[in-house]
Design a protein around this motif. Structure first.
Motif, PDB file in Angstrom:
ATOM      1  N   LEU A   1      -6.784  29.219 -13.565  1.00  0.00           N
ATOM      2  CA  LEU A   1      -7.289  28.140 -14.419  1.00  0.00           C
ATOM      3  C   LEU A   1      -6.159  27.252 -14.925  1.00  0.00           C
ATOM      4  N   LEU A   2      -5.045  27.863 -15.339  1.00  0.00           N
ATOM      5  CA  LEU A   2      -3.905  27.092 -15.834  1.00  0.00           C
ATOM      6  C   LEU A   2      -3.348  26.170 -14.752  1.00  0.00           C
ATOM      7  N   VAL A   3      -3.239  26.679 -13.534  1.00  0.00           N
ATOM      8  CA  VAL A   3      -2.734  25.865 -12.429  1.00  0.00           C
ATOM      9  C   VAL A   3      -3.740  24.777 -12.074  1.00  0.00           C
ATOM     10  N   LEU A   4      -5.022  25.122 -12.048  1.00  0.00           N
ATOM     11  CA  LEU A   4      -6.063  24.146 -11.718  1.00  0.00           C
ATOM     12  C   LEU A   4      -6.099  23.010 -12.733  1.00  0.00           C
ATOM     13  N   VAL A   5      -6.033  23.339 -14.007  1.00  0.00           N
ATOM     14  CA  VAL A   5      -6.015  22.309 -15.054  1.00  0.00           C
ATOM     15  C   VAL A   5      -4.787  21.421 -14.904  1.00  0.00           C
ATOM     16  N   SER A   6      -3.647  22.025 -14.578  1.00  0.00           N
ATOM     17  CA  SER A   6      -2.416  21.253 -14.359  1.00  0.00           C
ATOM     18  C   SER A   6      -2.599  20.240 -13.234  1.00  0.00           C
ATOM     19  N   TRP A   7      -3.224  20.673 -12.134  1.00  0.00           N
ATOM     20  CA  TRP A   7      -3.492  19.777 -11.002  1.00  0.00           C
ATOM     21  C   TRP A   7      -4.444  18.652 -11.403  1.00  0.00           C
ATOM     22  N   VAL A   8      -5.525  18.991 -12.073  1.00  0.00           N
ATOM     23  CA  VAL A   8      -6.544  17.992 -12.416  1.00  0.00           C
ATOM     24  C   VAL A   8      -5.970  16.930 -13.348  1.00  0.00           C
ATOM     25  N   VAL A   9      -5.264  17.361 -14.394  1.00  0.00           N
ATOM     26  CA  VAL A   9      -4.687  16.404 -15.345  1.00  0.00           C
ATOM     27  C   VAL A   9      -3.651  15.523 -14.652  1.00  0.00           C
ATOM     28  N   SER A  10      -2.841  16.119 -13.783  1.00  0.00           N
ATOM     29  CA  SER A  10      -1.806  15.360 -13.068  1.00  0.00           C
ATOM     30  C   SER A  10      -2.423  14.280 -12.190  1.00  0.00           C
ATOM     31  N   VAL A  11      -3.455  14.644 -11.437  1.00  0.00           N
ATOM     32  CA  VAL A  11      -4.103  13.683 -10.541  1.00  0.00           C
ATOM     33  C   VAL A  11      -4.798  12.580 -11.326  1.00  0.00           C
ATOM     34  N   LEU A  12      -5.512  12.936 -12.400  1.00  0.00           N
ATOM     35  CA  LEU A  12      -6.221  11.931 -13.193  1.00  0.00           C
ATOM     36  C   LEU A  12      -5.247  10.957 -13.862  1.00  0.00           C
ATOM     37  N   TYR A  13      -4.165  11.488 -14.412  1.00  0.00           N
ATOM     38  CA  TYR A  13      -3.177  10.621 -15.059  1.00  0.00           C
ATOM     39  C   TYR A  13      -2.529   9.681 -14.042  1.00  0.00           C
ATOM     40  N   SER A  14      -2.166  10.220 -12.877  1.00  0.00           N
ATOM     41  CA  SER A  14      -1.549   9.405 -11.843  1.00  0.00           C
ATOM     42  C   SER A  14      -2.513   8.340 -11.337  1.00  0.00           C
ATOM     43  N   LEU A  15      -3.773   8.713 -11.179  1.00  0.00           N
ATOM     44  CA  LEU A  15      -4.788   7.755 -10.729  1.00  0.00           C
ATOM     45  C   LEU A  15      -4.938   6.623 -11.730  1.00  0.00           C
TER      46      LEU A  15
ATOM     47  N   ALA B   1       0.830  -1.204   0.000  1.00  0.00           N
ATOM     48  CA  ALA B   1       0.000   0.000   0.000  1.00  0.00           C
ATOM     49  C   ALA B   1       0.868   1.259   0.000  1.00  0.00           C
ATOM     50  N   GLY B   2       1.957   1.222   0.785  1.00  0.00           N
ATOM     51  CA  GLY B   2       2.863   2.366   0.827  1.00  0.00           C
ATOM     52  C   GLY B   2       3.533   2.605  -0.508  1.00  0.00           C
ATOM     53  N   CYS B   3       3.883   1.522  -1.207  1.00  0.00           N
ATOM     54  CA  CYS B   3       4.522   1.639  -2.511  1.00  0.00           C
ATOM     55  C   CYS B   3       3.577   2.253  -3.541  1.00  0.00           C
ATOM     56  N   ILE B   4       2.340   1.778  -3.567  1.00  0.00           N
ATOM     57  CA  ILE B   4       1.363   2.315  -4.514  1.00  0.00           C
ATOM     58  C   ILE B   4       1.067   3.781  -4.202  1.00  0.00           C
ATOM     59  N   THR B   5       0.949   4.107  -2.912  1.00  0.00           N
ATOM     60  CA  THR B   5       0.690   5.496  -2.506  1.00  0.00           C
ATOM     61  C   THR B   5       1.851   6.404  -2.905  1.00  0.00           C
ATOM     62  N   GLN B   6       3.074   5.927  -2.652  1.00  0.00           N
ATOM     63  CA  GLN B   6       4.253   6.720  -3.029  1.00  0.00           C
ATOM     64  C   GLN B   6       4.296   6.931  -4.538  1.00  0.00           C
ATOM     65  N   MET B   7       3.986   5.873  -5.281  1.00  0.00           N
ATOM     66  CA  MET B   7       3.982   5.969  -6.732  1.00  0.00           C
ATOM     67  C   MET B   7       2.946   6.971  -7.228  1.00  0.00           C
ATOM     68  N   PHE B   8       1.765   6.961  -6.601  1.00  0.00           N
ATOM     69  CA  PHE B   8       0.692   7.874  -7.001  1.00  0.00           C
ATOM     70  C   PHE B   8       1.123   9.329  -6.837  1.00  0.00           C
ATOM     71  N   PHE B   9       1.608   9.677  -5.645  1.00  0.00           N
ATOM     72  CA  PHE B   9       1.983  11.074  -5.401  1.00  0.00           C
ATOM     73  C   PHE B   9       3.235  11.465  -6.179  1.00  0.00           C
ATOM     74  N   TYR B  10       4.129  10.505  -6.384  1.00  0.00           N
ATOM     75  CA  TYR B  10       5.324  10.774  -7.187  1.00  0.00           C
ATOM     76  C   TYR B  10       4.939  11.183  -8.612  1.00  0.00           C
ATOM     77  N   ILE B  11       4.007  10.428  -9.225  1.00  0.00           N
ATOM     78  CA  ILE B  11       3.577  10.743 -10.592  1.00  0.00           C
ATOM     79  C   ILE B  11       2.814  12.064 -10.623  1.00  0.00           C
ATOM     80  N   VAL B  12       1.965  12.298  -9.611  1.00  0.00           N
ATOM     81  CA  VAL B  12       1.209  13.550  -9.551  1.00  0.00           C
ATOM     82  C   VAL B  12       2.153  14.748  -9.626  1.00  0.00           C
ATOM     83  N   PHE B  13       3.156  14.774  -8.761  1.00  0.00           N
ATOM     84  CA  PHE B  13       4.020  15.952  -8.676  1.00  0.00           C
ATOM     85  C   PHE B  13       5.059  15.995  -9.792  1.00  0.00           C
ATOM     86  N   LEU B  14       5.392  14.838 -10.362  1.00  0.00           N
ATOM     87  CA  LEU B  14       6.267  14.829 -11.537  1.00  0.00           C
ATOM     88  C   LEU B  14       5.560  15.494 -12.715  1.00  0.00           C
ATOM     89  N   VAL B  15       4.316  15.087 -12.972  1.00  0.00           N
ATOM     90  CA  VAL B  15       3.548  15.651 -14.082  1.00  0.00           C
ATOM     91  C   VAL B  15       3.202  17.114 -13.804  1.00  0.00           C
TER      92      VAL B  15
END
Length: 312
Positions: free
Chosen positions: A143-157, A95-109
């Motif tokens: 809006l630009l920052v919000l879209v960046s967050w949304v796309v990052s979270v959806l892609y990581s998910l 669970a920790g590995c998957i969680t780390q991977m999720f947030f890692y991809i979010v902030f990378l993107v």
């Protein structure tokens, strides 16, 4: 024998950057120092931007968001590494590995998109200075920052959910200091073809697209700067872009090098070293190369220090 899903056996081993016991105290001290510098440096940029009304502009708004993303990006990997070194344990739960991977991809993107947005901001400022305040309206910036967050979270998910469908056997050693996405996927004993395709498509769309946007912005910037008659004006325009370009170069040359070599045979040690560059070193350097040479930021930091001394 049927491969079992790793949610039942439940842990990975992070081999880290080196298995030499005598190097562990050095690695601990080095990464702890870099982590503290990263957090403190980026936090100072955020506080300076919030506290000084002169910095309430699109450029510093994007910079403060990048600083926040960099703090979170480094915090997804380094603290766990430091804990493992200190406790002499290499274990991370499934669970920790998957969680780390999720947030890692979010902030990378997210870093990827914010660097692109900052390039667009510089393009508008240099190529359309008279219309800058109209084009870079506060609502557009948000809006630009919000879209960046949304796309990052959806892609990581999406990527994280696709890892959950994989089955893992006995080989759970990750030759890295964190749960690096590509390496974890290729530890699976089930078919990873769909994961590989999605990873390559993600690299092309979420890295190739922003890189194209950054290159286009700077082509226009160079063309515009060449038409400036004053040598001082040219220097000032280029100096505002040099820091951004240096961070872009380090970020993309290391991160894309890791992911685009996903299907090829490559050294795990080289991959881990390259990952250190864009997960630890680049976020640490961002406050220096982006802001600490900037007179406005220096002025804001001095005012912040003066207010703190008055309060005390």
């Amino acid at each position: 024998m049927e491969p079992r899903n790793n949610t039942e056996i439940a842990e990975f081993l992070l081999l880290g950057l080196s298995g030499e016991p005598e190097l562990q105290p050095l690695l601990f001290g080095l990464f702890l120092s870099m982590y503290l510098i990263t957090v403190c440096g980026n936090l100072l940029i955020i506080l300076a931007t919030i506290s000084d009304s002169h910095l309430h502009t699109p450029m510093y708004f994007f910079l403060s968001n990048l600083s926040f993303a960099d703090i979170c990006f480094t915090s997804t990997t380094v603290p766990k590494m430091l804990v493992n070194i200190q406790t002499q344990s290499k274990v991370i739960t499934y669970a920790g590995c998957i969680t780390q991977m999720f947030f890692y991809i979010v902030f990378l993107v997210l870093d990827d998109f914010l660097l692109t947005v900052m390039a667009y901001d510089r393009y508008v400022a240099i190529c359309h200075p008279l219309h800058y305040t109209v084009i870079m309206h506060p609502w557009l910036c948000v809006l630009l920052v919000l879209v960046s967050w949304v796309v990052s979270v959806l892609y990581s998910l999406l990527q994280s959910l696709m890892v959950l469908r994989l089955s893992f056997c006995t080989q759970t050693q990750v030759s890295h200091f964190f749960c690096e996405f590509n390496q974890v996927v290729h530890l699976a004993c089930s078919d990873t073809f769909i994961n590989d395709i999605s990873m390559y498509l993600g690299s092309i769309l979420l890295a190739g697209g922003p890189v194209t946007g950054i290159l286009y912005s700077y082509c226009k910037i160079v063309s515009s700067v060449r038409r400036i008659s004053s040598a001082q004006g040219k220097y000032k325009a280029f100096s505002t872009c040099a820091s951004h370009l240096s961070v872009v170069f380090f970020f993309y040359s290391t991160s894309l090098g890791v992911y685009l070599s996903a299907g090829a045979t490559h050294s795990s040690h080289s991959s881990a070293t390259a990952s250190v560059m864009y997960t630890v070193v680049t976020p640490m350097l961002n406050p220096f190369i982006y802001s600490l040479r900037n007179k406005d930021i220096k002025r804001a930091l001095r005012r912040l220090a003066e207010r703190q001394s008055v309060v005390e």
